[in-house]
Design an enzyme around this catalytic site. Structure first.
Site, mmCIF file in Angstrom:
data_model
loop_
_atom_site.group_PDB
_atom_site.id
_atom_site.type_symbol
_atom_site.label_atom_id
_atom_site.label_comp_id
_atom_site.label_asym_id
_atom_site.label_seq_id
_atom_site.Cartn_x
_atom_site.Cartn_y
_atom_site.Cartn_z
ATOM 1 N N LYS A 126 62.805 18.914 -14.234
ATOM 2 C CA LYS A 126 61.977 18.093 -15.134
ATOM 3 C C LYS A 126 62.161 16.644 -14.742
ATOM 4 O O LYS A 126 63.198 16.287 -14.169
ATOM 5 C CB LYS A 126 62.449 18.275 -16.583
ATOM 6 C CG LYS A 126 61.431 17.890 -17.614
ATOM 7 C CD LYS A 126 60.502 19.043 -17.897
ATOM 8 C CE LYS A 126 59.334 18.647 -18.769
ATOM 9 N NZ LYS A 126 58.593 19.831 -19.226
ATOM 10 N N ASP A 166 53.326 16.896 -18.487
ATOM 11 C CA ASP A 166 53.999 17.111 -19.777
ATOM 12 C C ASP A 166 53.473 15.984 -20.675
ATOM 13 O O ASP A 166 52.386 15.449 -20.399
ATOM 14 C CB ASP A 166 55.530 17.053 -19.614
ATOM 15 C CG ASP A 166 56.285 17.579 -20.829
ATOM 16 O OD1 ASP A 166 56.415 18.799 -20.977
ATOM 17 O OD2 ASP A 166 56.743 16.764 -21.666
HETATM 18 P P1 NDP Z 1 50.272 15.367 -24.658
HETATM 19 O O1 NDP Z 1 50.769 14.054 -24.198
HETATM 20 O O2 NDP Z 1 48.972 15.871 -24.197
HETATM 21 O O3 NDP Z 1 50.230 15.380 -26.249
HETATM 22 C C1 NDP Z 1 51.366 15.127 -27.009
HETATM 23 C C2 NDP Z 1 51.000 15.196 -28.475
HETATM 24 O O4 NDP Z 1 52.190 15.175 -29.253
HETATM 25 C C3 NDP Z 1 50.176 14.009 -28.919
HETATM 26 O O5 NDP Z 1 49.365 14.389 -29.992
HETATM 27 C C4 NDP Z 1 51.251 13.030 -29.363
HETATM 28 O O6 NDP Z 1 50.815 12.048 -30.269
HETATM 29 C C5 NDP Z 1 52.235 13.968 -30.033
HETATM 30 N N1 NDP Z 1 53.578 13.373 -29.948
HETATM 31 C C6 NDP Z 1 54.237 12.977 -28.839
HETATM 32 N N2 NDP Z 1 55.415 12.428 -29.159
HETATM 33 C C7 NDP Z 1 55.488 12.490 -30.487
HETATM 34 C C8 NDP Z 1 56.468 12.090 -31.419
HETATM 35 N N3 NDP Z 1 57.607 11.508 -31.021
HETATM 36 N N4 NDP Z 1 56.224 12.333 -32.727
HETATM 37 C C9 NDP Z 1 55.060 12.911 -33.138
HETATM 38 N N5 NDP Z 1 54.088 13.311 -32.286
HETATM 39 C C10 NDP Z 1 54.305 13.099 -31.002
HETATM 40 O O7 NDP Z 1 51.449 16.397 -24.338
HETATM 41 P P2 NDP Z 1 51.403 17.990 -24.274
HETATM 42 O O8 NDP Z 1 50.434 18.515 -25.254
HETATM 43 O O9 NDP Z 1 51.293 18.369 -22.856
HETATM 44 O O10 NDP Z 1 52.885 18.355 -24.737
HETATM 45 C C11 NDP Z 1 53.218 18.659 -26.076
HETATM 46 C C12 NDP Z 1 54.506 19.467 -26.113
HETATM 47 O O11 NDP Z 1 54.313 20.684 -25.377
HETATM 48 C C13 NDP Z 1 55.730 18.801 -25.474
HETATM 49 O O12 NDP Z 1 56.883 19.221 -26.180
HETATM 50 C C14 NDP Z 1 55.760 19.394 -24.069
HETATM 51 O O13 NDP Z 1 57.057 19.339 -23.506
HETATM 52 C C15 NDP Z 1 55.335 20.809 -24.373
HETATM 53 N N6 NDP Z 1 54.802 21.601 -23.259
HETATM 54 C C16 NDP Z 1 53.760 21.137 -22.503
HETATM 55 C C17 NDP Z 1 53.260 21.908 -21.471
HETATM 56 C C18 NDP Z 1 52.069 21.504 -20.675
HETATM 57 O O14 NDP Z 1 51.635 22.298 -19.848
HETATM 58 N N7 NDP Z 1 51.484 20.346 -20.877
HETATM 59 C C19 NDP Z 1 53.886 23.198 -21.115
HETATM 60 C C20 NDP Z 1 54.916 23.620 -22.029
HETATM 61 C C21 NDP Z 1 55.353 22.825 -23.034
HETATM 62 P P3 NDP Z 1 50.559 10.545 -29.771
HETATM 63 O O15 NDP Z 1 49.213 10.584 -29.129
HETATM 64 O O16 NDP Z 1 50.620 9.736 -31.011
HETATM 65 O O17 NDP Z 1 51.671 10.218 -28.821
HETATM 66 O O1 2IT Z 2 57.401 22.352 -20.287
HETATM 67 C C1 2IT Z 2 56.673 22.894 -19.421
HETATM 68 O O2 2IT Z 2 56.762 24.104 -19.168
HETATM 69 C C2 2IT Z 2 55.678 22.074 -18.730
HETATM 70 N N1 2IT Z 2 55.552 20.895 -19.050
HETATM 71 C C3 2IT Z 2 54.854 22.662 -17.632
HETATM 72 C C4 2IT Z 2 55.616 22.677 -16.338
HETATM 73 C C5 2IT Z 2 54.830 23.094 -15.127
HETATM 74 O O3 2IT Z 2 55.430 22.997 -14.042
HETATM 75 O O4 2IT Z 2 53.672 23.480 -15.212
#
Ligand code: NDP
Ligand code: 2IT
Length: 446
Positions: A126, A166
């Site tokens: 990561k 992420d």
């Molecule tokens: P994005 O940046 O697309 O979206 C993040 C969302 O979460 C936004 O709505 C953001 O709001 C909100 N957020 C972020 N930080 C905070 C905080 N401190 N408090 C409240 N809300 C918050 O990210 P993703 O959707 O990609 O990721 C979301 C979660 O999913 C994370 O935990 C990530 O690690 C996990 N994840 C992502 C994957 C992926 O493929 N993208 C895969 C597996 C897990 P704001 O706009 O206000 O910041």
């Molecule tokens: O937390 C996660 O699994 C991710 N942000 C996706 C990682 C990836 O390599 O697609």
């Protein structure tokens, strides 16, 4: 047993004091794994878990860039190469002001187990930066991404370490980083996943984490003869994971009541339908605005500033925003309101005390390493397509994703069945550990 676990955690704490999120992730895993390891002759006495808690390599570097006013800015970049026992390091990059070593180490540690669960050959890593993409122009984001990659490129490669997105890193950022990598190496390779479909990306990768989380929730409910059809769902976040979790809930006939961002949440008692979700996607992805703007178009909904959605009555809750966003008070509220299924779309969104509440009340609870593994799984499929120099159709990738989520569910059942409860956390921890531990044993002390 408790003594053994606390002794182990004390040892880990000595080297990682001041890293609360990392310690939290280790504790959650150690409590399931130490009792298991002690009973297995092949693993006992090999210090495997201790080895898994120490990253193989930690990279930290300066990222200088120039903003639109001509001022020089300084950020910190990181890549944690956690474990390469079953494949090259694989995992996302997070750009958010809260990013630090503790958060990235917890994410890298979780990634090792998650990637193992997918059954694809990927180790865990990561990275990211404390850079905040909010309120930055496109050119500022591009200059930052280019500067970040100018250091990172020497440490990664399609057979070494393959980053992805992420929080704060989506298609735009992956594009800028890929462009800079290609320019520096003069190589067009699958060094990043989440690429655009016309330049090596996989169909369904943007949807995969959210879709996978909902497929997993559906598998959990199906196992009890139930389904998402007609159920009410609360979702936190409005980013990549939350948007596609909402979309798949709608496909499966559920009613989505809430979405949120770091300033508050919207509650639409009539349900966020496909048109409304499209508007949210426009607000967040194109306009890069706040979720509160939803009310301008849909005034019947309500907005709760600085509040989380867990007080709203629902059948199923999908935390899809960030770590520790659902604590034990939220868990108690959800349970009191009749919620019986929680699947994590985010990484570690539920605190340890919240998870204990779910277990105590026999609520279906899926840890992120199982339920959100669809994203990295389709990243693995993107790597496979890049190696083949070929691309699969939307239907083919979606089918493979569905099958992977079913297999993860099955692995959780195999090791997580208890007398009158399915402990998905324990199932996920043990089954993912076995594959990595066996590979580490086979490869000797390295
Ligand atoms: P994005 O940046 O697309 O979206 C993040 C969302 O979460 C936004 O709505 C953001 O709001 C909100 N957020 C972020 N930080 C905070 C905080 N401190 N408090 C409240 N809300 C918050 O990210 P993703 O959707 O990609 O990721 C979301 C979660 O999913 C994370 O935990 C990530 O690690 C996990 N994840 C992502 C994957 C992926 O493929 N993208 C895969 C597996 C897990 P704001 O706009 O206000 O910041
Ligand atoms: O937390 C996660 O699994 C991710 N942000 C996706 C990682 C990836 O390599 O697609």
């Amino acid at each position: 047993m408790q003594k053994k676990i606390s002794g182990f955690l004390r040892e880990i704490e000595k080297r990682n004091s001041h890293e609360p999120e990392f310690m939290q992730a280790v504790k959650e895993v150690a409590e399931d794994l130490i009792p298991y390891i002690i009973k297995q002759d092949i693993y006992h006495g090999k210090n495997i878990l201790m080895r898994m808690c120490e990253p193989e390599r930690v990279l930290m570097f300066r990222v200088n860039w120039v903003d639109d006013k001509g001022e020089i800015r300084v950020n910190r970049g990181y890549r944690i190469e956690m474990n390469s026992a079953i494949g090259p390091y694989k995992g996302g990059l997070r750009f958010h002001p809260s990013v630090n070593l503790s958060i990235l180490k917890f994410l890298a540690f979780e990634q090792v187990f998650k990637n193992s669960l997918t059954t694809l050959p990927m180790g865990g890593g990561k990275g990211g930066s404390d850079f905040d993409p909010k309120n930055k122009s496109d050119s500022e984001v591009m200059r930052f991404c280019q500067s970040f990659m100018t250091e990172l490129f020497r440490h990664i490669g399609p057979n070494t370490d393959i980053p992805a997105g992420d929080i704060g890193v989506g298609g735009r950022e992956i594009g800028y980083m890929f462009g800079q990598y290609k320019r520096l190496k003069n190589e067009f390779t699958g060094v990043l996943t989440g690429k655009g479909v016309s330049w090596g990306g996989s169909l369904i990768r943007p949807e995969a984490t959210g879709y996978g989380t909902v497929y997993f929730a559906e598998d959990m409910l199906n196992y009890e003869g139930n389904s998402l059809k007609g159920k009410t769902v609360t979702i936190s976040g409005s980013g990549n994971v939350a948007q596609y979790a909402a979309e798949k809930c709608l496909h499966l006939g559920a009613k989505v009541l809430t979405m949120s961002d770091s300033n508050g949440f919207i509650f639409d008692k009539d349900g966020i339908n496909e048109d409304k979700l499209k508007h949210i996607m426009f607000l967040k992805n194109v306009k890069r605005s706040r979720i509160s703007e939803y009310l301008k178009k849909y005034p019947n909904a309500s907005y709760m500033r600085d509040k989380k959605p867990w007080g709203i009555k629902c059948d199923v809750a999908l935390p899809c925003a960030t770590q520790n966003e659902l604590d034990h008070i939220d868990a108690k509220n959800l349970i009191a309101n009749g919620c019986y299924c929680v699947a994590e779309g985010a990484n570690m969104p539920c605190t340890i005390k919240a998870i204990s509440e779910f277990k105590l009340n026999k609520i279906f609870y899926a840890p992120g390493k199982a339920s959100n593994a669809g994203g990295v799984a389709v990243s693995g499929l993107e790597m496979a397509q890049n190696s083949l120099r070929y691309s699969w159709s939307r239907e083919e990738v979606d089918e493979k994703l569905k099958q992977i989520m079913i297999n993860i569910h099955r692995s959780c059942l195999e090791y997580g069945k208890e007398k009158d409860y399915i402990n998905y956390g324990k199932g996920a921890n043990i089954s993912s550990f076995i594959k990595v531990a066996d590979a580490m044993l086979a490869q000797g002390v390295v």
